[in-house]
Scaffold this motif. Sequence first.
Motif, short mmCIF file in Angstrom:
data_model
loop_
_atom_site.label_atom_id
_atom_site.label_comp_id
_atom_site.label_asym_id
_atom_site.label_seq_id
_atom_site.Cartn_x
_atom_site.Cartn_y
_atom_site.Cartn_z
N THR A 286 0.82 -1.22 0.00
CA THR A 286 0.00 0.00 0.00
C THR A 286 0.85 1.27 0.00
OG1 THR A 286 -1.84 -1.16 1.07
CG2 THR A 286 -1.82 1.25 1.22
N PRO A 287 1.83 1.42 0.94
CA PRO A 287 2.62 2.66 0.90
C PRO A 287 3.45 2.80 -0.38
CG PRO A 287 3.48 1.13 2.54
CD PRO A 287 2.17 0.59 2.10
N ALA A 288 3.96 1.67 -0.95
CA ALA A 288 4.75 1.77 -2.19
C ALA A 288 3.87 2.24 -3.35
CB ALA A 288 5.37 0.41 -2.51
N SER A 289 2.65 1.74 -3.43
CA SER A 289 1.75 2.16 -4.50
C SER A 289 1.40 3.64 -4.36
CB SER A 289 0.47 1.32 -4.48
OG SER A 289 0.77 -0.06 -4.65
N ALA A 290 1.13 4.08 -3.10
CA ALA A 290 0.80 5.49 -2.88
C ALA A 290 1.98 6.40 -3.16
CB ALA A 290 0.32 5.68 -1.43
N LEU A 291 3.19 5.94 -2.82
CA LEU A 291 4.38 6.76 -3.05
C LEU A 291 4.69 6.86 -4.54
CD1 LEU A 291 6.55 8.34 -1.52
CD2 LEU A 291 7.93 6.25 -1.48
N ALA A 292 4.48 5.78 -5.28
CA ALA A 292 4.73 5.81 -6.73
C ALA A 292 3.81 6.81 -7.41
CB ALA A 292 4.53 4.41 -7.31
N ALA A 293 2.59 6.96 -6.89
CA ALA A 293 1.64 7.88 -7.51
C ALA A 293 2.02 9.34 -7.27
CB ALA A 293 0.24 7.62 -6.95
N LEU A 294 2.95 9.62 -6.34
CA LEU A 294 3.34 11.00 -6.04
C LEU A 294 4.52 11.48 -6.90
CD1 LEU A 294 3.21 10.92 -2.12
CD2 LEU A 294 1.47 11.75 -3.71
N ARG A 295 5.03 10.61 -7.79
CA ARG A 295 6.21 10.99 -8.57
C ARG A 295 5.91 12.13 -9.54
NH1 ARG A 295 9.57 7.09 -12.82
NH2 ARG A 295 11.22 8.60 -13.29
N ARG A 296 6.85 13.09 -9.60
CA ARG A 296 6.78 14.18 -10.55
C ARG A 296 7.58 13.80 -11.81
NH1 ARG A 296 5.42 18.89 -7.63
NH2 ARG A 296 3.84 18.21 -6.14
N PRO A 297 7.26 14.39 -12.97
CA PRO A 297 7.96 14.01 -14.23
C PRO A 297 9.46 14.19 -14.17
CG PRO A 297 5.98 15.28 -14.70
CD PRO A 297 6.16 15.34 -13.20
N ASP A 298 9.97 15.19 -13.44
CA ASP A 298 11.41 15.45 -13.42
C ASP A 298 12.12 14.74 -12.27
OD1 ASP A 298 10.01 16.99 -11.61
OD2 ASP A 298 11.45 18.65 -11.66
N TRP A 299 11.44 13.82 -11.60
CA TRP A 299 12.08 13.08 -10.50
C TRP A 299 12.51 11.71 -11.02
CZ3 TRP A 299 8.13 13.93 -5.94
CH2 TRP A 299 8.16 15.29 -5.56
N PRO A 300 13.81 11.46 -11.09
CA PRO A 300 14.27 10.14 -11.54
C PRO A 300 13.99 9.08 -10.48
CG PRO A 300 16.13 11.44 -10.80
CD PRO A 300 14.94 12.36 -10.76
N ALA A 301 13.89 7.85 -10.92
CA ALA A 301 13.66 6.75 -9.99
C ALA A 301 14.87 6.61 -9.07
CB ALA A 301 13.41 5.47 -10.75
N PRO A 302 14.67 6.57 -7.76
CA PRO A 302 15.81 6.46 -6.84
C PRO A 302 16.39 5.06 -6.84
CG PRO A 302 13.75 6.40 -5.62
CD PRO A 302 13.39 6.67 -7.06
N PRO A 303 17.68 4.91 -6.50
CA PRO A 303 18.29 3.57 -6.47
C PRO A 303 17.58 2.62 -5.50
CG PRO A 303 19.97 5.29 -6.37
CD PRO A 303 18.65 5.98 -6.21
#
Length: 437
Positions: free
Chosen positions: A381-398
Amino acid sequence: MPHTAATIRAQAPAPHRSPVPDPTASASPLDTATALLGLLADTSTEPRANDGLEALTLAVSADLPVLLWGEPGIGKTAALMQLAETLDLPLTTVIASVHEPSDFSGLPVIGPDPASEGIPMAPPDWAVRLVRAGRGLLFLDELSTAPPAVQAALLRLVLERRVGALRLPPAVRIVAAANPPASAADGWELSPPLANRFVHLTWHHDPDVVVRGLGGTWPVAALPALAPERLTDAVAYARRAVCGFLTARPTLVHQLPSTETVRGNAWPSPRSWDMALRLTAFASAAGSGRDVLALLVRGAVGDGPGYEFLAHLDRMDLPDPEDLLADPANAVLPERGDRRQAALDGAVAAVNARPEKWRWQAAWELLAHAARSGPPDLLVTPASALAALRRPDWPAPPAIEGLSGVVALSQRVARAGAEADGKARREAERERAETWR
Protein backbone atom coordinates in the motif's frame (compact mmCIF):
# COMPACT_ATOMS: atom_id res chain seq x y z
CA MET A 1 2.08 -0.57 57.89
CA PRO A 2 -0.52 -0.18 55.14
CA HIS A 3 0.46 -1.48 51.73
CA THR A 4 0.79 1.11 49.01
CA ALA A 5 0.40 0.50 45.29
CA ALA A 6 4.14 0.82 44.77
CA THR A 7 4.93 -2.00 47.22
CA ILE A 8 2.56 -4.62 45.82
CA ARG A 9 4.39 -7.83 44.99
CA ALA A 10 3.06 -11.20 43.94
CA GLN A 11 3.40 -13.90 46.57
CA ALA A 12 2.15 -17.36 45.67
CA PRO A 13 0.26 -18.81 48.65
CA ALA A 14 1.70 -21.95 50.18
CA PRO A 15 -0.02 -25.18 49.16
CA HIS A 16 -2.95 -25.95 51.41
CA ARG A 17 -2.23 -28.86 53.75
CA SER A 18 -5.06 -29.84 56.09
CA PRO A 19 -4.30 -32.16 59.00
CA VAL A 20 -5.40 -35.62 57.93
CA PRO A 21 -6.34 -38.01 60.70
CA ASP A 22 -5.14 -41.58 60.35
CA PRO A 23 -8.15 -43.44 58.88
CA THR A 24 -6.73 -46.78 60.08
CA ALA A 25 -6.96 -45.77 63.72
CA SER A 26 -10.11 -46.37 65.73
CA ALA A 27 -12.32 -43.47 64.67
CA SER A 28 -15.94 -42.52 64.40
CA PRO A 29 -17.64 -42.23 60.98
CA LEU A 30 -17.40 -38.45 61.26
CA ASP A 31 -13.62 -38.66 61.81
CA THR A 32 -13.30 -40.77 58.68
CA ALA A 33 -15.34 -38.23 56.74
CA THR A 34 -13.04 -35.49 58.05
CA ALA A 35 -10.04 -37.46 56.83
CA LEU A 36 -11.56 -37.69 53.34
CA LEU A 37 -12.30 -33.97 53.32
CA GLY A 38 -8.69 -33.30 54.28
CA LEU A 39 -7.43 -35.37 51.37
CA LEU A 40 -9.73 -33.49 48.97
CA ALA A 41 -8.45 -30.15 50.31
CA ASP A 42 -4.81 -31.21 49.90
CA THR A 43 -4.04 -29.16 46.75
CA SER A 44 -1.07 -27.29 45.31
CA THR A 45 -0.66 -24.13 43.24
CA GLU A 46 1.24 -23.14 40.11
CA PRO A 47 1.96 -19.72 38.57
CA ARG A 48 -0.26 -18.74 35.66
CA ALA A 49 -0.81 -15.40 33.91
CA ASN A 50 -4.27 -13.92 34.32
CA ASP A 51 -5.10 -10.64 32.56
CA GLY A 52 -8.36 -10.25 34.48
CA LEU A 53 -6.71 -10.57 37.88
CA GLU A 54 -3.90 -8.23 36.82
CA ALA A 55 -6.45 -5.62 35.72
CA LEU A 56 -8.35 -6.07 38.99
CA THR A 57 -5.17 -5.63 41.03
CA LEU A 58 -4.18 -2.45 39.18
CA ALA A 59 -7.64 -0.93 39.64
CA VAL A 60 -7.58 -1.79 43.36
CA SER A 61 -4.05 -0.35 43.63
CA ALA A 62 -5.31 2.83 41.96
CA ASP A 63 -7.92 3.14 44.74
CA LEU A 64 -10.83 2.88 42.32
CA PRO A 65 -14.05 0.94 43.07
CA VAL A 66 -14.28 -2.16 40.88
CA LEU A 67 -17.39 -4.09 39.83
CA LEU A 68 -16.88 -7.67 38.68
CA TRP A 69 -19.59 -8.91 36.31
CA GLY A 70 -20.00 -12.64 35.81
CA GLU A 71 -22.35 -15.57 35.89
CA PRO A 72 -22.87 -17.35 39.22
CA GLY A 73 -20.26 -19.87 40.31
CA ILE A 74 -17.32 -18.88 38.05
CA GLY A 75 -14.87 -17.82 40.76
CA LYS A 76 -15.42 -14.11 41.44
CA THR A 77 -15.33 -14.60 45.21
CA ALA A 78 -12.30 -16.90 44.96
CA ALA A 79 -10.43 -14.22 43.00
CA LEU A 80 -11.21 -11.67 45.71
CA MET A 81 -9.98 -14.04 48.41
CA GLN A 82 -6.72 -14.58 46.54
CA LEU A 83 -6.28 -10.84 46.02
CA ALA A 84 -6.92 -10.07 49.70
CA GLU A 85 -4.44 -12.76 50.77
CA THR A 86 -1.78 -11.54 48.37
CA LEU A 87 -2.15 -7.91 49.43
CA ASP A 88 -2.39 -8.95 53.09
CA LEU A 89 -5.71 -7.13 53.49
CA PRO A 90 -8.53 -8.40 55.73
CA LEU A 91 -11.56 -9.25 53.60
CA THR A 92 -14.97 -7.95 54.71
CA THR A 93 -17.95 -9.27 52.74
CA VAL A 94 -21.29 -7.45 52.73
CA ILE A 95 -24.23 -8.88 50.77
CA ALA A 96 -25.79 -5.69 49.42
CA SER A 97 -29.12 -7.25 48.51
CA VAL A 98 -29.99 -8.31 52.09
CA HIS A 99 -29.41 -4.87 53.63
CA GLU A 100 -31.64 -1.86 54.07
CA PRO A 101 -30.66 1.63 52.88
CA SER A 102 -30.08 2.66 56.51
CA ASP A 103 -27.38 -0.03 56.81
CA PHE A 104 -25.23 2.10 54.50
CA SER A 105 -26.43 5.62 55.28
CA GLY A 106 -26.50 4.95 59.06
CA LEU A 107 -29.16 4.45 61.72
CA PRO A 108 -30.29 7.54 63.65
CA VAL A 109 -29.32 7.46 67.32
CA ILE A 110 -31.06 9.94 69.59
CA GLY A 111 -28.79 11.33 72.28
CA PRO A 112 -29.58 13.15 75.51
CA ASP A 113 -29.98 16.56 73.85
CA PRO A 114 -30.80 16.20 70.14
CA ALA A 115 -31.79 19.88 69.83
CA SER A 116 -28.23 21.01 70.52
CA GLU A 117 -26.19 17.94 69.57
CA GLY A 118 -28.23 16.74 66.60
CA ILE A 119 -28.96 13.10 65.78
CA PRO A 120 -25.87 11.17 64.70
CA MET A 121 -26.08 8.36 62.17
CA ALA A 122 -24.66 5.19 63.67
CA PRO A 123 -22.63 3.02 61.26
CA PRO A 124 -23.00 -0.79 61.02
CA ASP A 125 -20.56 -3.10 62.79
CA TRP A 126 -18.63 -4.04 59.63
CA ALA A 127 -17.77 -0.38 59.01
CA VAL A 128 -16.59 0.02 62.60
CA ARG A 129 -14.34 -3.04 62.24
CA LEU A 130 -12.79 -1.62 59.05
CA VAL A 131 -12.08 1.71 60.74
CA ARG A 132 -10.50 -0.03 63.71
CA ALA A 133 -8.31 -2.16 61.44
CA GLY A 134 -7.32 0.91 59.41
CA ARG A 135 -7.19 -1.12 56.20
CA GLY A 136 -9.06 -3.84 54.39
CA LEU A 137 -10.85 -5.02 51.25
CA LEU A 138 -14.59 -4.34 51.34
CA PHE A 139 -16.46 -6.78 49.10
CA LEU A 140 -20.01 -5.74 48.16
CA ASP A 141 -21.54 -8.92 46.77
CA GLU A 142 -24.77 -9.44 44.81
CA LEU A 143 -24.95 -5.77 43.80
CA SER A 144 -27.33 -6.36 40.89
CA THR A 145 -29.98 -7.79 43.25
CA ALA A 146 -29.95 -4.68 45.46
CA PRO A 147 -33.15 -2.64 44.98
CA PRO A 148 -32.91 0.98 43.77
CA ALA A 149 -33.24 2.42 47.31
CA VAL A 150 -30.20 0.43 48.47
CA GLN A 151 -28.26 1.42 45.34
CA ALA A 152 -28.96 5.08 46.15
CA ALA A 153 -27.64 4.58 49.67
CA LEU A 154 -24.47 3.02 48.26
CA LEU A 155 -23.59 6.13 46.25
CA ARG A 156 -21.95 7.90 49.17
CA LEU A 157 -20.14 4.76 50.30
CA VAL A 158 -18.63 4.08 46.87
CA LEU A 159 -17.65 7.66 46.05
CA GLU A 160 -16.92 9.31 49.42
CA ARG A 161 -16.14 6.19 51.50
CA ARG A 162 -18.59 7.34 54.17
CA VAL A 163 -20.90 5.02 56.14
CA GLY A 164 -23.13 6.93 58.51
CA ALA A 165 -20.90 9.21 60.58
CA LEU A 166 -17.74 7.23 59.76
CA ARG A 167 -15.27 7.76 56.96
CA LEU A 168 -13.46 4.61 55.86
CA PRO A 169 -9.65 4.84 56.03
CA PRO A 170 -7.70 5.52 52.81
CA ALA A 171 -6.23 2.00 52.93
CA VAL A 172 -9.68 0.43 52.49
CA ARG A 173 -10.41 -0.69 48.93
CA ILE A 174 -13.88 -1.42 47.52
CA VAL A 175 -14.73 -4.25 45.13
CA ALA A 176 -18.26 -5.30 44.19
CA ALA A 177 -19.61 -8.29 42.28
CA ALA A 178 -22.80 -8.71 40.30
CA ASN A 179 -24.54 -11.23 38.11
CA PRO A 180 -26.09 -10.01 34.87
CA PRO A 181 -29.74 -9.07 35.59
CA ALA A 182 -30.93 -11.95 33.41
CA SER A 183 -29.22 -14.51 35.67
CA ALA A 184 -29.64 -12.72 39.00
CA ALA A 185 -32.42 -13.53 41.45
CA ASP A 186 -34.85 -10.59 41.18
CA GLY A 187 -32.12 -8.65 39.39
CA TRP A 188 -32.13 -4.89 38.85
CA GLU A 189 -30.27 -2.75 36.35
CA LEU A 190 -27.72 -0.52 38.07
CA SER A 191 -28.64 3.14 38.24
CA PRO A 192 -26.46 5.36 36.01
CA PRO A 193 -24.99 7.36 38.94
CA LEU A 194 -23.87 4.18 40.71
CA ALA A 195 -22.62 2.46 37.55
CA ASN A 196 -20.51 5.49 36.62
CA ARG A 197 -18.62 5.23 39.91
CA PHE A 198 -17.17 1.78 39.12
CA VAL A 199 -14.54 0.26 36.88
CA HIS A 200 -16.48 -2.59 35.25
CA LEU A 201 -14.58 -5.83 34.63
CA THR A 202 -16.16 -8.94 33.12
CA TRP A 203 -15.01 -12.11 34.85
CA HIS A 204 -14.61 -15.29 32.78
CA HIS A 205 -13.73 -18.85 33.67
CA ASP A 206 -11.08 -20.87 31.86
CA PRO A 207 -12.13 -24.53 31.38
CA ASP A 208 -8.48 -25.66 31.36
CA VAL A 209 -7.88 -23.96 34.71
CA VAL A 210 -10.99 -25.55 36.20
CA VAL A 211 -10.03 -29.03 35.02
CA ARG A 212 -6.45 -28.69 36.30
CA GLY A 213 -7.67 -27.26 39.59
CA LEU A 214 -10.12 -30.11 40.14
CA GLY A 215 -7.16 -32.40 39.48
CA GLY A 216 -5.38 -30.86 42.45
CA THR A 217 -3.38 -27.92 41.08
CA TRP A 218 -4.93 -24.46 41.19
CA PRO A 219 -3.35 -21.40 39.53
CA VAL A 220 -1.94 -18.39 41.31
CA ALA A 221 -1.41 -15.26 39.24
CA ALA A 222 1.72 -13.15 39.31
CA LEU A 223 0.38 -9.74 40.25
CA PRO A 224 1.85 -6.53 38.81
CA ALA A 225 4.43 -4.43 40.60
CA LEU A 226 4.81 -0.70 40.04
CA ALA A 227 8.30 0.43 39.07
CA PRO A 228 9.27 3.54 41.10
CA GLU A 229 11.49 4.87 38.31
CA ARG A 230 8.50 4.91 35.91
CA LEU A 231 6.06 6.91 38.02
CA THR A 232 6.79 10.42 36.73
CA ASP A 233 6.83 9.36 33.07
CA ALA A 234 3.67 7.27 33.57
CA VAL A 235 1.72 10.28 34.86
CA ALA A 236 2.95 12.52 32.03
CA TYR A 237 2.09 9.84 29.45
CA ALA A 238 -1.42 9.31 30.84
CA ARG A 239 -2.21 13.04 30.99
CA ARG A 240 -0.95 13.60 27.44
CA ALA A 241 -2.91 10.63 26.15
CA VAL A 242 -6.28 11.43 27.73
CA CYS A 243 -6.12 15.19 27.17
CA GLY A 244 -5.00 14.76 23.56
CA PHE A 245 -7.77 12.28 22.85
CA LEU A 246 -10.55 14.38 24.41
CA THR A 247 -9.29 17.46 22.60
CA ALA A 248 -9.77 15.59 19.31
CA ARG A 249 -13.07 13.95 20.41
CA PRO A 250 -14.83 16.47 22.68
CA THR A 251 -18.23 14.80 22.22
CA LEU A 252 -16.93 11.81 24.22
CA VAL A 253 -16.21 13.85 27.35
CA HIS A 254 -19.73 13.07 28.53
CA GLN A 255 -22.06 10.72 26.70
CA LEU A 256 -24.94 9.21 28.67
CA PRO A 257 -26.17 6.06 26.85
CA SER A 258 -29.74 6.02 25.62
CA THR A 259 -30.66 2.50 26.77
CA GLU A 260 -31.13 1.42 30.36
CA THR A 261 -28.93 -1.65 30.03
CA VAL A 262 -25.91 0.28 28.73
CA ARG A 263 -26.42 3.03 31.33
CA GLY A 264 -25.98 0.35 34.00
CA ASN A 265 -22.46 -0.40 32.75
CA ALA A 266 -19.40 1.69 31.85
CA TRP A 267 -19.94 4.96 29.95
CA PRO A 268 -17.88 8.13 29.41
CA SER A 269 -18.12 11.08 31.77
CA PRO A 270 -15.56 13.47 33.32
CA ARG A 271 -15.50 11.14 36.35
CA SER A 272 -14.86 7.99 34.31
CA TRP A 273 -12.22 9.72 32.16
CA ASP A 274 -10.42 10.66 35.37
CA MET A 275 -10.51 6.95 36.24
CA ALA A 276 -9.19 6.07 32.76
CA LEU A 277 -6.31 8.54 33.21
CA ARG A 278 -5.41 7.01 36.55
CA LEU A 279 -5.62 3.47 35.20
CA THR A 280 -3.45 4.36 32.18
CA ALA A 281 -0.80 5.74 34.52
CA PHE A 282 -0.86 2.64 36.73
CA ALA A 283 -0.73 0.25 33.77
CA SER A 284 2.19 2.20 32.30
CA ALA A 285 4.07 2.23 35.63
CA ALA A 286 3.53 -1.54 35.97
CA GLY A 287 4.58 -2.28 32.41
CA SER A 288 1.28 -4.07 31.75
CA GLY A 289 0.40 -5.32 28.29
CA ARG A 290 -2.15 -3.91 25.89
CA ASP A 291 -4.78 -6.54 26.75
CA VAL A 292 -4.75 -5.53 30.42
CA LEU A 293 -4.90 -1.82 29.56
CA ALA A 294 -7.82 -2.52 27.21
CA LEU A 295 -9.76 -4.23 30.02
CA LEU A 296 -9.17 -1.27 32.31
CA VAL A 297 -9.97 1.54 29.88
CA ARG A 298 -13.07 -0.15 28.46
CA GLY A 299 -14.15 -0.91 32.02
CA ALA A 300 -13.99 2.79 32.86
CA VAL A 301 -15.47 4.54 29.80
CA GLY A 302 -17.18 1.75 27.83
CA ASP A 303 -16.28 -0.31 24.78
CA GLY A 304 -16.71 2.25 21.99
CA PRO A 305 -14.84 5.18 23.58
CA GLY A 306 -12.33 2.72 25.04
CA TYR A 307 -11.40 1.27 21.66
CA GLU A 308 -11.09 4.76 20.18
CA PHE A 309 -8.78 5.77 23.02
CA LEU A 310 -6.62 2.67 22.51
CA ALA A 311 -6.31 3.50 18.80
CA HIS A 312 -5.24 7.01 19.83
CA LEU A 313 -2.53 5.50 22.05
CA ASP A 314 -1.26 3.49 19.08
CA ARG A 315 -1.01 6.62 16.95
CA MET A 316 0.61 8.50 19.80
CA ASP A 317 3.32 5.85 20.13
CA LEU A 318 4.19 5.91 16.42
CA PRO A 319 7.50 7.49 15.38
CA ASP A 320 7.40 11.01 13.98
CA PRO A 321 7.22 10.82 10.14
CA GLU A 322 9.70 13.67 9.83
CA ASP A 323 12.23 11.77 11.96
CA LEU A 324 11.82 8.74 9.70
CA LEU A 325 12.38 10.82 6.55
CA ALA A 326 15.39 12.61 8.06
CA ASP A 327 17.34 9.36 8.58
CA PRO A 328 15.55 6.56 6.70
CA ALA A 329 18.46 4.10 6.70
CA ASN A 330 18.58 4.00 10.52
CA ALA A 331 14.87 4.39 11.22
CA VAL A 332 13.48 2.37 14.14
CA LEU A 333 10.13 0.98 13.03
CA PRO A 334 7.50 -0.70 15.24
CA GLU A 335 7.62 -4.49 15.36
CA ARG A 336 3.85 -5.06 15.39
CA GLY A 337 2.51 -5.31 11.84
CA ASP A 338 -0.41 -2.88 12.06
CA ARG A 339 1.66 -0.22 13.81
CA ARG A 340 4.55 -0.73 11.36
CA GLN A 341 2.29 -0.17 8.38
CA ALA A 342 0.72 2.87 10.05
CA ALA A 343 4.20 4.38 10.51
CA LEU A 344 5.04 3.82 6.83
CA ASP A 345 1.68 5.21 5.72
CA GLY A 346 2.34 8.26 7.92
CA ALA A 347 5.68 8.89 6.21
CA VAL A 348 4.06 8.69 2.75
CA ALA A 349 1.29 11.03 3.93
CA ALA A 350 3.96 13.48 5.10
CA VAL A 351 5.53 13.44 1.62
CA ASN A 352 2.11 14.01 0.08
CA ALA A 353 1.55 17.00 2.39
CA ARG A 354 4.87 18.56 1.36
CA PRO A 355 6.10 16.93 -1.87
CA GLU A 356 9.79 17.57 -2.48
CA LYS A 357 12.27 15.49 -4.43
CA TRP A 358 14.55 14.64 -1.49
CA ARG A 359 11.58 13.74 0.71
CA TRP A 360 10.16 11.45 -1.97
CA GLN A 361 13.52 9.73 -2.38
CA ALA A 362 13.94 9.44 1.41
CA ALA A 363 10.55 7.72 1.62
CA TRP A 364 11.73 5.11 -0.91
CA GLU A 365 14.86 4.53 1.18
CA LEU A 366 12.60 4.09 4.22
CA LEU A 367 10.51 1.48 2.39
CA ALA A 368 13.66 -0.34 1.30
CA HIS A 369 14.86 -0.35 4.92
CA ALA A 370 11.48 -1.71 6.00
CA ALA A 371 11.70 -4.45 3.39
CA ARG A 372 15.05 -5.59 4.78
CA SER A 373 13.88 -5.61 8.40
CA GLY A 374 10.29 -6.82 8.19
CA PRO A 375 7.59 -8.54 6.13
CA PRO A 376 7.42 -7.16 2.58
CA ASP A 377 3.65 -7.52 2.22
CA LEU A 378 3.19 -4.48 4.47
CA LEU A 379 4.86 -2.30 1.81
CA VAL A 380 2.35 -2.83 -0.99
CA THR A 381 0.00 0.00 0.00
CA PRO A 382 2.62 2.66 0.90
CA ALA A 383 4.75 1.77 -2.19
CA SER A 384 1.75 2.16 -4.50
CA ALA A 385 0.80 5.49 -2.88
CA LEU A 386 4.38 6.76 -3.05
CA ALA A 387 4.73 5.81 -6.73
CA ALA A 388 1.64 7.88 -7.51
CA LEU A 389 3.34 11.00 -6.04
CA ARG A 390 6.21 10.99 -8.57
CA ARG A 391 6.78 14.18 -10.55
CA PRO A 392 7.96 14.01 -14.23
CA ASP A 393 11.41 15.45 -13.42
CA TRP A 394 12.08 13.08 -10.50
CA PRO A 395 14.27 10.14 -11.54
CA ALA A 396 13.66 6.75 -9.99
CA PRO A 397 15.81 6.46 -6.84
CA PRO A 398 18.29 3.57 -6.47
CA ALA A 399 16.37 2.31 -3.41
CA ILE A 400 13.48 1.26 -5.61
CA GLU A 401 15.53 -1.62 -7.01
CA GLY A 402 15.21 -3.43 -3.69
CA LEU A 403 11.43 -3.16 -3.89
CA SER A 404 10.95 -4.86 -7.24
CA GLY A 405 9.45 -7.87 -5.50
CA VAL A 406 6.98 -5.63 -3.68
CA VAL A 407 5.95 -3.95 -6.92
CA ALA A 408 5.46 -7.35 -8.54
CA LEU A 409 3.40 -8.46 -5.57
CA SER A 410 1.32 -5.31 -5.86
CA GLN A 411 0.72 -6.03 -9.54
CA ARG A 412 -0.26 -9.64 -8.79
CA VAL A 413 -2.68 -8.50 -6.13
CA ALA A 414 -4.22 -5.99 -8.53
CA ARG A 415 -4.57 -8.64 -11.24
CA ALA A 416 -6.09 -11.12 -8.77
CA GLY A 417 -8.56 -8.48 -7.64
CA ALA A 418 -9.52 -7.66 -11.22
CA GLU A 419 -9.99 -11.35 -12.03
CA ALA A 420 -12.14 -11.86 -8.93
CA ASP A 421 -14.28 -8.84 -9.84
CA GLY A 422 -14.68 -10.12 -13.41
CA LYS A 423 -15.66 -13.58 -12.22
CA ALA A 424 -18.21 -12.12 -9.79
CA ARG A 425 -19.73 -9.97 -12.58
CA ARG A 426 -19.97 -12.99 -14.91
CA GLU A 427 -21.65 -15.07 -12.19
CA ALA A 428 -24.13 -12.28 -11.48
CA GLU A 429 -24.95 -11.89 -15.18
CA ARG A 430 -25.45 -15.65 -15.53
CA GLU A 431 -27.82 -15.73 -12.54
CA ARG A 432 -29.83 -12.82 -13.94
CA ALA A 433 -30.08 -14.54 -17.32
CA GLU A 434 -31.36 -17.75 -15.71
CA THR A 435 -33.88 -15.77 -13.67
CA TRP A 436 -35.45 -14.27 -16.82
CA ARG A 437 -35.74 -17.55 -18.67
